[in-house]
Write a protein that holds these residues in place. Structure first.
Motif, PDB file in Angstrom:
ATOM      1  N   LEU B 104      -9.600  -3.727   6.478  1.00 20.32           N
ATOM      2  CA  LEU B 104      -9.482  -2.289   6.236  1.00 20.32           C
ATOM      3  C   LEU B 104      -8.053  -1.814   6.533  1.00 20.32           C
ATOM      4  CD1 LEU B 104     -12.904  -1.193   7.803  1.00 20.32           C
ATOM      5  CD2 LEU B 104     -12.375  -1.668   5.392  1.00 20.32           C
ATOM      6  N   GLU B 105      -7.428  -2.432   7.524  1.00 20.28           N
ATOM      7  CA  GLU B 105      -6.018  -2.115   7.783  1.00 20.28           C
ATOM      8  C   GLU B 105      -5.138  -2.590   6.640  1.00 20.28           C
ATOM      9  OE1 GLU B 105      -5.416  -2.709  12.550  1.00 20.28           O
ATOM     10  OE2 GLU B 105      -3.687  -2.356  11.270  1.00 20.28           O
ATOM     11  N   PHE B 106      -5.453  -3.772   6.099  1.00 21.57           N
ATOM     12  CA  PHE B 106      -4.602  -4.312   5.027  1.00 21.57           C
ATOM     13  C   PHE B 106      -4.549  -3.363   3.843  1.00 21.57           C
ATOM     14  CE2 PHE B 106      -5.992  -8.891   6.299  1.00 21.57           C
ATOM     15  CZ  PHE B 106      -5.244  -8.802   7.436  1.00 21.57           C
ATOM     16  N   VAL B 107      -5.693  -2.821   3.451  1.00 21.10           N
ATOM     17  CA  VAL B 107      -5.704  -1.979   2.254  1.00 21.10           C
ATOM     18  C   VAL B 107      -4.872  -0.720   2.484  1.00 21.10           C
ATOM     19  CG1 VAL B 107      -7.902  -0.805   2.739  1.00 21.10           C
ATOM     20  CG2 VAL B 107      -7.119  -1.045   0.391  1.00 21.10           C
ATOM     21  N   VAL B 108      -4.931  -0.191   3.701  1.00 21.87           N
ATOM     22  CA  VAL B 108      -4.116   0.992   3.999  1.00 21.87           C
ATOM     23  C   VAL B 108      -2.637   0.628   3.984  1.00 21.87           C
ATOM     24  CG1 VAL B 108      -3.538   2.672   5.805  1.00 21.87           C
ATOM     25  CG2 VAL B 108      -5.939   2.203   5.244  1.00 21.87           C
ATOM     26  N   ARG B 109      -2.289  -0.481   4.605  1.00 28.12           N
ATOM     27  CA  ARG B 109      -0.873  -0.864   4.668  1.00 28.12           C
ATOM     28  C   ARG B 109      -0.337  -1.228   3.282  1.00 28.12           C
ATOM     29  NH1 ARG B 109      -1.909  -3.957   9.494  1.00 28.12           N
ATOM     30  NH2 ARG B 109      -0.844  -5.768   8.626  1.00 28.12           N
ATOM     31  N   ALA B 110      -1.209  -1.726   2.417  1.00 32.04           N
ATOM     32  CA  ALA B 110      -0.744  -2.124   1.083  1.00 32.04           C
ATOM     33  C   ALA B 110      -0.518  -0.925   0.173  1.00 32.04           C
ATOM     34  CB  ALA B 110      -1.742  -3.080   0.436  1.00 32.04           C
ATOM     35  N   PHE B 111      -1.248   0.173   0.380  1.00 28.00           N
ATOM     36  CA  PHE B 111      -1.215   1.260  -0.599  1.00 28.00           C
ATOM     37  C   PHE B 111      -0.743   2.608  -0.057  1.00 28.00           C
ATOM     38  CE2 PHE B 111      -4.201  -1.755  -2.492  1.00 28.00           C
ATOM     39  CZ  PHE B 111      -3.680  -1.836  -3.784  1.00 28.00           C
ATOM     40  N   VAL B 112      -0.720   2.775   1.256  1.00 25.04           N
ATOM     41  CA  VAL B 112      -0.504   4.124   1.791  1.00 25.04           C
ATOM     42  C   VAL B 112       0.902   4.283   2.349  1.00 25.04           C
ATOM     43  CG1 VAL B 112      -1.271   5.794   3.526  1.00 25.04           C
ATOM     44  CG2 VAL B 112      -2.945   4.431   2.250  1.00 25.04           C
TER      45      VAL B 112
END
Lengths: 376, 376
Positions: B104-112
């Protein structure tokens, strides 16, 4: 490291993640076995301890299996107490990481915004630019001096956007180090708002006088003097626990507080916490490992010298050998003999191969295979 | 969650990290033992499996101790192969996490990026706003409906800055769920450039027909239809491996590629990889765990109903009970009896306590302690 890809999501990703190439680890033993059909593989590619961890670790892990269904202690209470005693510091100065690379990510995520710069030396650990790019920061590599960090060049590269400086001491993959005087002068000169992360992954090897670095400093003794200093250590190298992923930072409590804000609550798992505490208590195993390393450094550097090769003098548990223009072919030839070392082209060192010091028989096998590869 | 502190480094930290409060896990058993001097503590606070993991896990771990000094397989080859077979998907669609919260952290770091928004529902998992803030993003909580996600309210909250939507299905801490029709209609309506992360940490409990959610969907069957969908699962709940930290995302291969770029190379350690593979193979243990959960859900909900309390109908391995204005005092009274549950004030639910379904005797002890606490 950024580039165009055909990935449909790239255009929606953050700029730093677009085209980012993940870190390339040393080739795993079973991957080589699968790909080449070789049974007898030795891996001298990831600076692991060939003696493995202290024998007490296996007992500790067996005893803690009953707790697997429970979340780990998110505060790592017991391990931090043990580390605080070991370093004569306070628990509030410790940040636990899933390997020390985890803590290196925390400092970047805590301080670096898009446009900010992260400084390190040429030929330094490949994770520094990767974690910087992933956070949207700009990696800045200062020129090296004799393969090692050049403190003056690094100071000259500091700009108003510099937020974090990584100093690997000793450096991986070169094995070079900054002396006590050089490092302290550097810390003295860096502005107080820039965090200096001194990566001491190979501390126990480098601080052994027999390896030849009497001037190698323990940066943690300057923590009270420089609040912007953090020192990272790991259980992956001399403690022989690379498989479990435990590292930590020592710092001012305020800096630790910030790092712990971006630390995921259960980043170190319960087996890793228990094993690290057990390994830390067995300093005799650390000594045995360091003594072996001194002996094997002599064996390998003598061996490559006999072949007419040059190497970069190293205080780590590895040495980078200048193989020449055929380094990629030599790497492949070694693989075909079941010997995994580390090619360094992605470090800007295409003529070198890095070899981890293994057990005596492993190092002899490496030397034999290298001799044959060079003649081929 | 942001605020002023006396931390000397706060002014140099990224805006999202300034004043960030880390996630508060359930109180560990040994912490309560230390603080209150109670020997017989039961923890019903973190939705752990009271049966523990499959018995094959202990054997697997003992066999893999010899590999502790080697770095884990950074690609998780064997576990990904096993998961691909289990889900009838391709290995390239899998991203491994140090627990599913890691992914869940990865998706935020990848897109936000700073200024971007991450959307979730009111009363949703506390990690969603935390990882958003740490990345400099803006957390947006859409109003809930009957404690659960309101898909219309969530769609209405989408803006041009929305990059990621978290849908917890079922939701923690409420145990509420979106039906097959509701979730598919939601996915259909979300623009394709926004990643929808459906968090299915409690999938095996919620998908058991006996617990009462025949319309509970397996979102992974829509992966080929919605490339912007990712589905997360975990080994921390029904598989009983919370201590080892293994979760994963299923997604389009392009999305997996992006997530793997920000994934640290050794985020899942070797013991965790081996244990998860062994646990996955023992589906009989999963079935036993789900059957127990159905029985104990009846015991606990009947018990609190007899006390005149209301609860939020749940398809997870936990239930949130409305204790009333004295919830904080009841929580403390339970602690003094050696029973750890989870207070929900930080979820905006100050009148509720969440209790994990434990073993029969543990649940009886909880009910007895709750009865006494309410009379006090």
């Amino acid at each position: 490291m950024a580039g165009q890809t055909n990935n449909r999501f790239d255009r929606w990703a953050t700029p730093g993640v677009r085209g980012l190439q993940p870190y390339q680890p040393g080739k795993p033993i079973d991957e080589l076995q699968r790909e080449y059909g070789i049974d007898e593989v030795i891996k001298l590619a990831s600076n692991e301890n060939p003696l493995g961890p202290s024998p007490v670790v296996a007992e500790t892990l067996a005893a803690s299996v009953a707790e697997l269904s429970r979340y780990p202690d998110g505060n790592g209470f017991a391990l931090k107490q043990a580390l605080a005693a070991h370093h004569r510091l306070n628990s509030a100065q410790i940040t636990l990481g899933n390997g020390s690379s985890d803590v290196l990510e925390f400092v970047v995520r805590a301080f670096v915004q898009p446009g900010d710069e992260v400084l390190f030396a040429e030929y330094a650990f490949a994770m520094y630019p990767l974690v910087t790019l992933a956070a949207g920061g700009t990696p800045v590599a200062a020129p090296a001096r004799d393969w090692g960090h050049d403190p003056e060049a690094m100071l000259a590269a500091i700009t108003p956007r510099t937020k974090v400086v990584f100093v690997a001491n000793p450096n991986n993959p070169t094995g070079t180090w900054l002396s006590d005087d050089e490092l302290q002068a550097f810390l003295e000169a860096v502005p107080e708002h820039i965090v200096v992360a001194v990566d001491e992954a190979y501390f126990d090897y480098a601080s052994d006088p027999a390896l030849g670095a009497p001037d190698y400093p323990d940066a943690s003794r300057w923590l009270s003097r420089y609040p912007n200093l953090m020192v990272t250590r790991t259980f992956s190298k001399v403690y022989g626990l690379a498989g479990l992923r435990v590292g930590y930072a020592l710092s001012h409590p305020d800096l630790a507080d910030l790092l712990n804000r971006v630390r995921p609550p259960f980043n170190v798992n319960s087996q890793a916490l228990a094993a690290a505490e057990a390994a830390l208590a067995d300093q005799a195993h650390v000594s045995r490992s360091v003594i072996l390393n001194v002996e094997e450094m002599a064996r390998v550097t003598d061996g490559v010298t006999e072949m007419g090769l040059e190497f970069i003098p190293s205080v780590g548990n590895f040495v980078s050998v200048e193989v020449g223009d055929s380094a990629a072919a030599v790497y492949d030839a070694l693989l075909r003999e079941g010997v995994i070392v580390r090619p360094l082209a992605n470090y800007g060192m295409p003529r070198h191969l890095r070899v981890t010091l293994g057990l005596p028989a492993e190092n002899e096998r490496f030397l034999g295979a290298l001799r044959r590869a060079l003649k081929a």
